[in-house]
Design an enzyme around this catalytic site. Structure first.
Site, PDB file in Angstrom:
ATOM      1  N   GLU A  84       0.849  -1.200   0.000  1.00 36.26           N
ATOM      2  CA  GLU A  84       0.000   0.000   0.000  1.00 36.26           C
ATOM      3  C   GLU A  84       0.880   1.243   0.000  1.00 36.26           C
ATOM      4  O   GLU A  84       0.398   2.354   0.137  1.00 36.26           O
ATOM      5  CB  GLU A  84      -1.010  -0.019   1.152  1.00 36.26           C
ATOM      6  CG  GLU A  84      -0.410  -0.088   2.541  1.00 36.26           C
ATOM      7  CD  GLU A  84      -0.618   1.173   3.342  1.00 36.26           C
ATOM      8  OE1 GLU A  84       0.310   2.003   3.296  1.00 36.26           O
ATOM      9  OE2 GLU A  84      -1.671   1.307   3.980  1.00 36.26           O
ATOM     10  N   CYS A 116      -3.351  -4.600   3.928  1.00 34.49           N
ATOM     11  CA  CYS A 116      -2.287  -5.456   4.468  1.00 34.49           C
ATOM     12  C   CYS A 116      -2.283  -6.863   3.887  1.00 34.49           C
ATOM     13  O   CYS A 116      -1.508  -7.708   4.340  1.00 34.49           O
ATOM     14  CB  CYS A 116      -2.393  -5.546   5.981  1.00 34.49           C
ATOM     15  SG  CYS A 116      -2.168  -3.957   6.794  1.00 34.49           S
ATOM     16  N   HIS A 240      -2.581 -12.236  10.564  1.00 35.62           N
ATOM     17  CA  HIS A 240      -2.177 -10.839  10.360  1.00 35.62           C
ATOM     18  C   HIS A 240      -2.051 -10.189  11.731  1.00 35.62           C
ATOM     19  O   HIS A 240      -2.835 -10.465  12.637  1.00 35.62           O
ATOM     20  CB  HIS A 240      -3.182 -10.083   9.484  1.00 35.62           C
ATOM     21  CG  HIS A 240      -2.832  -8.631   9.384  1.00 35.62           C
ATOM     22  ND1 HIS A 240      -1.602  -8.219   8.939  1.00 35.62           N
ATOM     23  CD2 HIS A 240      -3.518  -7.504   9.738  1.00 35.62           C
ATOM     24  CE1 HIS A 240      -1.549  -6.886   8.990  1.00 35.62           C
ATOM     25  NE2 HIS A 240      -2.685  -6.438   9.475  1.00 35.62           N
TER      26      HIS A 240
END
Lengths: 354, 139
Positions: A84, A116, A240
């Protein structure tokens, strides 16, 4: 069902050398450091050097992965870089990486963006292309130099790092086979950044239950059902890791032993490396896992979606780990130098007069 | 801000991104940057492309405390003559180290970094720099 075996042939990570402590950020903004450290489960985060960006971190991770795999870069048929924080809005990071590793010109390449989880989306694309026989090897990278607005809660965690995976189709070369993947995607406005905005906006507490937990659990449980497995069938879980607490909470909600999550949890010491986060966690686990062990990885990208993978470590990992002489994740984590908030502001170009 | 012709930048990408140089098959000498002609063998030379490993040693170095335009955020920085293990010497920045960390003879390895940016909207120039090799990296 995956039509042809696919697996990881080589992997590598990269984390910048500089760190800033949560205490130092808290000092500047008048926050209580212990409350922040306990609340976010973070001690310090990585800070890129002034000449590092998502492309340079991606190149270094890719070179490590190539050295680990021991393959000819010219045999790579696809390069996908998820980030990103691509250095250009238009001009692919993937072309820079492909050129730097010597994979050009006979290959396809593109950049991906999904907050992400763009790195794991890259892995899925390479899996499909390798399984179908379109390519022999694909290079999938998650890389970011993420930004948090000064003073925002994100500033304690938004950090920099990358991980690269070479995905292949020859079982004899696997360091780990990717047995199955399952994704869970919805339109959930928990976090975003517009084209010319410097810093992202987010929904605060809304980023938790409807965003992170719903998608992580949806993808993980979907993978359990698809593969007819349960938590006990896996030795490690990598989720994550936007902070040090969410992955452990997600494990608790799904009845997973937190001890199986901790070996792949690096956010407390390097921060949230965004597209690099769960891929770096996987690198850390692959550095210690034994052949035959199973790893479940679930990424999360705001917006929102999760990709879950069932991975089985192959015999080939032992020999390749012994032969590898480059930097490992543990080397990057140990090789650190602290900066104060002023130097950090310079590195991240947060001073507008510069 | 310095900027160079786009075609020149483009032509130098293999050298700058991955240390692609040349090698004379006649006298077995390695060259970096690329050469079209072997200065030793002249017309007898047979030049082939060569990929350098990126490993080398610090031959000499200095700390630049008044950097040129475009390097304000990096100054002070170390600038070294690096002797590649294949023989050629080149000039490059040493990253992640100060004058106190580095010494002549230290092993270094190539890293890929931003060199400069033409302007906020201009091209980003990437290329090689070096860092102290893993064995002698400061802990």
């Amino acid at each position: 069902m995956i039509s042809h075996p696919v697996g990881i042939v080589g992997y590598g990570a990269c984390v910048p050398k500089y760190r800033i402590k949560a205490d130092e950020i808290a000092r500047v903004w008048g926050e209580e450091p212990e409350r922040i450290k306990k609340g976010l489960g973070i001690l310090e985060k990585s800070v890129p050097d002034v000449d590092e960006d998502a492309a340079t971190l991606a190149v270094e991770a890719a070179r490590n992965a190539l050295a680990f795999a021991g393959i000819d870069p010219a045999s790579i048929g696809a390069v996908y870089v998820g980030s990103e924080s691509h250095p250009y809005a238009v001009k692919p990071t993937a072309t820079i990486v492909a050129e730097a590793i010597g994979a050009t010109p006979n290959l396809t390449a593109a950049d991906l963006e999904f907050a992400c989880k763009a790195g794991t989306a890259a892995i899925q694309i390479c899996m499909g292309m390798a399984a179908s026989g379109m390519i022999r090897y694909g290079l999938a990278i998650g890389s970011d130099t993420s930004q948090g607005r000064p003073g925002d809660a994100l500033e304690y965690t938004a950090s920099a790092g990358a991980a690269a995976f070479i995905i292949g189709r020859d079982k004899a070369e696997f360091v780990a086979e990717i047995e199955e993947t399952f994704s869970f995607t919805t339109d959930t406005p928990d976090f975003w950044r517009k084209q010319h905005a410097e810093f992202p906006s987010h929904g605060g507490r809304f980023t938790g239950t409807p965003a992170y937990f719903r998608h992580i659990m949806g993808a993980t449980q979907g993978l359990f059902e698809k593969t007819n497995t349960r938590a006990n069938d896996y030795d490690y879980f990598v989720f994550h890791q936007p902070n040090g607490k969410f992955p452990l909470e997600a494990a608790k909600k799904m009845g997973i032993d937190p001890e199986k999550v901790k070996p792949g949890l690096f956010t407390p010491v390097i921060g949230n490396t965004y597209s690099g986060a769960s891929p770096i966690g996987l690198c850390g686990v692959l550095d210690i896992a034994k052949p035959g062990q199973r790893i479940l990885v679930t990424s999360f990208g705001s917006g929102a979606g999760s990709d879950a993978f069932s991975i089985r470590v192959a015999e080939g990992i032992v020999e390749k780990r012994q032969a590898y002489r480059g930097w490992r994740l543990a080397d990057y984590i140990a090789n650190k130098e602290y900066v104060d908030y002023g130097v950090y502001a310079k590195h991240r170009r947060k001073l507008k007069s510069l | 801000m310095p900027s160079e012709n786009l075609a020149i930048t483009w032509r130098r990408i293999p050298e700058r991104y991955r240390l692609a140089g040349s090698y004379c098959e006649n006298c077995k000498t390695s060259y970096f940057p690329n050469r079209k002609l072997c200065p030793k063998c002249r017309r007898k030379g047979r030049l082939a492309s060569k990929q350098f490993s990126g490993r080398g040693r610090i031959y000499s170095f200095t700390e630049v405390s008044a950097g040129p335009a475009g390097f304000e955020l990096e100054t002070p920085y170390l600038l070294a003559i690096v002797e590649l293990e294949e023989g050629p010497r080149l000039t490059a920045q040493i990253v992640g180290a100060t004058e106190k960390d580095a010494k002549i003879g230290d092993e270094v390895e190539m890293v890929f970094r931003r060199i400069m940016e033409d302007s906020p909207e201009g091209l980003i120039h990437y290329g090689y720099k070096f860092r102290l090799a893993k064995r002698c990296a400061p802990k």
